[in-house]
Write an enzyme that holds these catalytic residues in place. Structure first.
Site, PDB file in Angstrom:
ATOM      1  CE  LYS A 215      -6.427  -0.793  18.789  1.00  0.00           C
ATOM      2  NZ  LYS A 215      -6.997   0.216  17.886  1.00  0.00           N
ATOM      3  CD  GLU A 221       5.425  -6.832  10.251  1.00  0.00           C
ATOM      4  OE1 GLU A 221       4.486  -7.204  10.998  1.00  0.00           O
ATOM      5  OE2 GLU A 221       5.245  -6.468   9.074  1.00  0.00           O
ATOM      6  N   GLY A 277      -4.185   2.909  15.872  1.00  0.00           N
ATOM      7  CA  GLY A 277      -2.724   2.808  15.940  1.00  0.00           C
ATOM      8  C   GLY A 277      -2.014   4.110  15.594  1.00  0.00           C
ATOM      9  NE  ARG A 278      -4.782   5.902  10.093  1.00  0.00           N
ATOM     10  CZ  ARG A 278      -5.464   4.766  10.050  1.00  0.00           C
ATOM     11  NH1 ARG A 278      -4.908   3.654  10.451  1.00  0.00           N
ATOM     12  NH2 ARG A 278      -6.700   4.726   9.580  1.00  0.00           N
ATOM     13  CD  GLU A 363      -2.262   2.402   8.353  1.00  0.00           C
ATOM     14  OE1 GLU A 363      -2.057   2.961   9.434  1.00  0.00           O
ATOM     15  OE2 GLU A 363      -1.830   1.273   8.093  1.00  0.00           O
ATOM     16  CG  HIS A 394      21.603  21.576  -1.231  1.00  0.00           C
ATOM     17  ND1 HIS A 394      22.578  22.355  -1.815  1.00  0.00           N
ATOM     18  CD2 HIS A 394      21.116  22.310  -0.194  1.00  0.00           C
ATOM     19  CE1 HIS A 394      22.698  23.482  -1.139  1.00  0.00           C
ATOM     20  NE2 HIS A 394      21.817  23.476  -0.157  1.00  0.00           N
ATOM     21  CE  LYS A 514      -1.383  -6.231   8.924  1.00  0.00           C
ATOM     22  NZ  LYS A 514      -2.255  -5.886  10.034  1.00  0.00           N
TER      23      LYS A 514
HETATM   24  C1  G6Q Z   1      -2.343   2.047  12.461  1.00  0.00           C
HETATM   25  C2  G6Q Z   1      -2.389   0.689  11.975  1.00  0.00           C
HETATM   26  C3  G6Q Z   1      -1.084  -0.055  12.041  1.00  0.00           C
HETATM   27  C4  G6Q Z   1      -0.754  -0.634  13.400  1.00  0.00           C
HETATM   28  C5  G6Q Z   1       0.395  -1.633  13.244  1.00  0.00           C
HETATM   29  C6  G6Q Z   1       0.812  -2.230  14.557  1.00  0.00           C
HETATM   30  O1  G6Q Z   1      -3.263   2.820  12.494  1.00  0.00           O
HETATM   31  O2  G6Q Z   1      -3.424   0.010  12.587  1.00  0.00           O
HETATM   32  O3  G6Q Z   1       0.005   0.712  11.616  1.00  0.00           O
HETATM   33  O4  G6Q Z   1      -0.414   0.376  14.298  1.00  0.00           O
HETATM   34  O5  G6Q Z   1       0.004  -2.644  12.358  1.00  0.00           O
HETATM   35  O6  G6Q Z   1      -0.235  -2.900  15.161  1.00  0.00           O
HETATM   36  P1  G6Q Z   1      -0.117  -3.409  16.633  1.00  0.00           P
HETATM   37  O7  G6Q Z   1       0.045  -2.226  17.532  1.00  0.00           O
HETATM   38  O8  G6Q Z   1      -1.399  -4.148  16.918  1.00  0.00           O
HETATM   39  O9  G6Q Z   1       1.082  -4.304  16.699  1.00  0.00           O
END
Ligand code: G6Q
Length: 556
Positions: A215, A221, A277-278, A363, A394, A514
């Site tokens: 996003k 990462e 994001g989620r 989250e 199990h 972070k």
């Molecule tokens: C979700 C969070 C988080 C996000 C990641 C990736 O609700 O905001 O999990 O999706 O940190 O972020 P980017 O899509 O900006 O790389």
């Protein structure tokens, strides 16, 4: 401007009459066993099961009766749930700490719908992106999109993390049956270089497409993995930078950063700040899903999402699947002290569903501050966890049956598998039914004795039962059904967030780590150790790492 719905001083939850009534009901339930509740009421299943959109929710094996269920609905009303649902669908800026609307429901709205954001209908924009994704996915899947050397694309690697990874991975695994089996799909998320290495070590760069999903396009990462992917590609294809255009596409809200990375913005698929994001697996973040299952199946999934949105928006609370699931979670967390919820899909394709739900639930509602910024005096999100059945039986089910924690369970099962093989599916379903029965009814000491068990062994073999569960049962796991299931949990999370009066749409709790990592990176990488001013533990661990670390050169 934040919406008035959020800034108005709400009732003090734990001092409200409905909360006190629920405490009283829960105390009465401590004396009641599910065995008695079922024995007293032959209609119990009919009373406490709801079917909508092809999903049966059997919630009769919960520690509720008519009165406690009614009080839970009263709690939803007292917390203005209806108004809060309307505020979300209306595009109010309910994510007040980021001053954003929360409109993932617009991502699956039909083409002719109108959802206004600051007076502008966002639905045409959503469909414009979907149409571009459709066209691109068709080109890749048909072989008309060729790589730099003229070979067709056979491998797709999604690079993303968190909300830009967990949804795509889960959906790919869940809908593998519907995927193009001649293509390979991989997902790279971790900053641990091994993730990239293992995902690409057997792939031909000439046949590989990277979907960089981020996003913000700034995530450490994802950007590190994307840079590594670019080097890997260029190294494999002779170093011509023009190759990037044929092997990289981006999914992002940040066109500037996408261009700066070297990806042609003509190959960028956008979304908007009103998609968390989620909550984004059905946005362009789902591009890898669409590449795997094809545009038509992707649109069926969106249709499933939308159907659940409409159910959530319009159904009476006592017939509303997300509302019931959400309220039952509140019931156990706040009135029975439950700290976790287990989600147990009896469907191997859903093996990543619990991991996906961990982010969605924790989250979102893992917060100790209310919308007004005051600390809560009640528990909020439980810990969600789970594994597919029957594997978990199990391993950790022992604790669910005989441990000291109350663990409400969501069992998920389907009448028909994608592929019926011999007796497997009957045996699978027998097991899921057996588990919820065993948890609810248990086995008494007299039943154990009647089996001839020696007295000293009896306590070990008793199952006290009275352990609650929901069973979600549907025909089969199709793309449409997956959409319904995900939307069901999304909205259940919102219901919980409304009751707890927290903001389910921000995630400030991930920021500190972070920021600290950014400070530590140069302390690990600089040739001379800079003066360290952390605590003694962190300082020592940094020094230990520096002493033990072998550089690439040193390792040779
Ligand atoms: C979700 C969070 C988080 C996000 C990641 C990736 O609700 O905001 O999990 O999706 O940190 O972020 P980017 O899509 O900006 O790389």
């Amino acid at each position: 401007m934040a919406s008035t719905t959020e800034t108005a001083t709400p009732m003090i939850l734990t001092q409200s009459n409905v909360w006190k009534s629920l405490l009283h009901r829960a105390a009465l339930h401590q004396q009641k066993h599910l065995r008695d509740l079922f024995a007293e009421d032959p209609q119990r299943y009919a009373r406490f099961s709801v079917e909508a959109l092809g999903i049966l929710l059997d919630f009769s094996k919960n520690r509720i009766d008519d009165s406690s269920f009614k009080h839970l609905i009263d709690l939803a009303n007292a917390c203005d749930l209806r108004a809060r649902i309307d505020a979300m669908f209306r595009g109010d800026r309910i994510n007040i700490t980021e001053n954003r609307a929360v409109l993932h429901v617009a991502l699956r709205a039909p083409r002719n719908a109108s959802i206004l954001m600051d007076g502008k209908n966002v639905v045409p924009d959503v469909h414009a992106v979907l149409d571009r994704m459709h066209e691109f996915a068709t080109r890749v899947r048909s072989g008309s999109w060729l790589g730099h050397t003229g070979k067709r694309i056979r491998n797709v690697v999604n690079i993303g993390i968190g909300g830009s990874d967990l949804g795509p991975v889960m959906a790919y695994e869940a809908l593998r049956h519907y995927s193009d089996r001649s293509m390979t799909f991989r997902f790279v998320s971790n900053i641990d270089g091994i993730d990239f290495f293992e995902a690409t070590r057997d792939l031909d760069p000439a046949e590989t497409l990277f979907v960089v999903s981020s996003k913000t396009f700034t995530t450490l990462e994802t950007m590190t993995n994307a840079e590594t992917a670019r080097s890997w590609l260029l190294q494999g294809l002779g170093g011509d930078p023009k190759a990037v255009a044929k092997h990289f596409v981006a999914v992002s809200t940040n066109a500037e950063k996408v261009a700066a990375f070297g990806i042609d913005t003509a190959n960028m698929f956008g979304f908007w700040d009103w998609v968390g994001g989620r909550y984004s697996m059905d946005s362009a973040i789902g591009l890898s899903t669409m590449l795997a299952i094809g545009p038509d199946n992707f649109r069926s999934m969106l249709h499933g999402f939308h159907e659940m949105d409409e159910h959530f928006r319009t159904a009476a609370f006592d017939k509303n699947l997300p509302v019931i699931l959400g309220l039952l979670t509140v019931w156990y967390v706040n009135f029975f002290g439950a700290q976790t919820v287990a989600v147990l899909p009896y469907e191997n394709y859903l093996k990543r569903f619990p991991a996906y739900l961990q982010q969605l639930t924790m989250e979102s509602n893992g917060k100790y501050v209310t919308l007004q910024g005051t600390p809560v005096d009640y528990a909020t999100s439980p810990i969600y966890w789970g594994e597919p059945g029957t594997n978990g039986q199990h391993s950790f089910y022992q604790l669910i049956h005989q441990g000291t924690h109350l663990i409400p369970c969501d069992f998920i099962a389907f009448a028909n598998p994608a592929t019926r093989i011999g007796r497997h599916h009957d045996l699978l379903i027998a097991n899921v039914l057996a588990q919820s029965e065993a948890l609810a009814f248990g086995k008494t000491a007299s039943e154990v004795r009647a089996e001839g068990t020696p007295e000293w062994l009896v306590p070990h073999r008793v199952f006290e039962g009275n352990r609650p569960s929901n069973t979600l049962f549907a025909d089969r796991l199709t793309p449409e059904m997956l959409g319904k299931l995900v939307a069901l949990y999304e909205h259940s999370v919102y219901v919980q967030g409304v009751i707890w009066n927290v903001n389910p749409f921000d995630q400030w709790g991930v920021e500190l780590g972070k920021a600290l990592a950014q400070r530590i990176i140069p302390e690990l990488e600089s040739p001379e150790c800079p003066p360290l001013s952390h605590d003694s533990s962190t300082n020592q661990l940094i020094e230990r790492y520096r002493a033990m670390r072998q550089t690439e050169k040193g390792a040779q």
